[in-house]
Design an enzyme around this catalytic site. Structure first.
Site, PDB file in Angstrom:
ATOM      1  N   ASP A   1      35.576  24.954  12.509  1.00  0.00           N
ATOM      2  CA  ASP A   1      35.149  24.311  13.749  1.00  0.00           C
ATOM      3  C   ASP A   1      35.630  25.087  14.970  1.00  0.00           C
ATOM      4  O   ASP A   1      36.822  25.346  15.126  1.00  0.00           O
ATOM      5  CB  ASP A   1      35.677  22.880  13.809  1.00  0.00           C
ATOM      6  CG  ASP A   1      35.140  22.014  12.676  1.00  0.00           C
ATOM      7  OD1 ASP A   1      34.092  22.358  12.100  1.00  0.00           O
ATOM      8  OD2 ASP A   1      35.773  20.990  12.374  1.00  0.00           O
TER       9      ASP A   1
ATOM     10  N   ASP B   1      39.440  29.385  10.694  1.00  0.00           N
ATOM     11  CA  ASP B   1      39.107  27.977  10.802  1.00  0.00           C
ATOM     12  C   ASP B   1      37.583  27.941  10.858  1.00  0.00           C
ATOM     13  O   ASP B   1      36.937  28.979  11.034  1.00  0.00           O
ATOM     14  CB  ASP B   1      39.722  27.395  12.075  1.00  0.00           C
ATOM     15  CG  ASP B   1      39.698  25.868  12.109  1.00  0.00           C
ATOM     16  OD1 ASP B   1      39.055  25.247  11.238  1.00  0.00           O
ATOM     17  OD2 ASP B   1      40.313  25.302  13.014  1.00  0.00           O
TER      18      ASP B   1
END
Length: 107
Positions: free
Chosen positions: A15, A13
């Protein structure tokens, strides 16, 4: 001799995994480099986690395929930041769009 067992694919991912913020709320694209420092529209410094590049480099050296799966609505900003960080060559796949993570993996 011991052989290394590596995953076929490592998916990150963005963030709060590779960088310590939500790209769609905590920083303001467009981004630019100012004396080798990445800043946002307001001139605020944009940092990654210090280990992020090292982890990507090590996995690359081990010939491990990598991908990004992010649900952000700030698609252009995420891609721009990946480019400014010189991370494009690390990722075989990039699935950056809002929605369910399951959709990212089905692609």
């Amino acid at each position: 001799m011991t052989s290394k067992i590596l995953p076929k694919l490592v998916v990150f991912d963005l963030d709060y995994t590779l960088w310590p913020f939500w790209i769609d709320t905590h920083v303001t694209p467009p981004f630019r480099k100012d004396k080798n420092i990445i800043v946002d529209l307001h001139g605020s410094k944009v940092d990654t986690y210090k280990e992020s590049t090292l982890v990507l480099q090590k996995l690359g050296e081990l010939k491990c395929d990598m991908a990004v799966a992010s649900r952000t609505s700030e698609i252009d900003g995420a891609n721009q930041l990946i480019k400014l960080l010189d991370w494009e060559s690390f990722f075989k796949y990039k699935e950056i769009y809002p929605g369910c993570k399951v959709s990212h993996f089905k692609q």
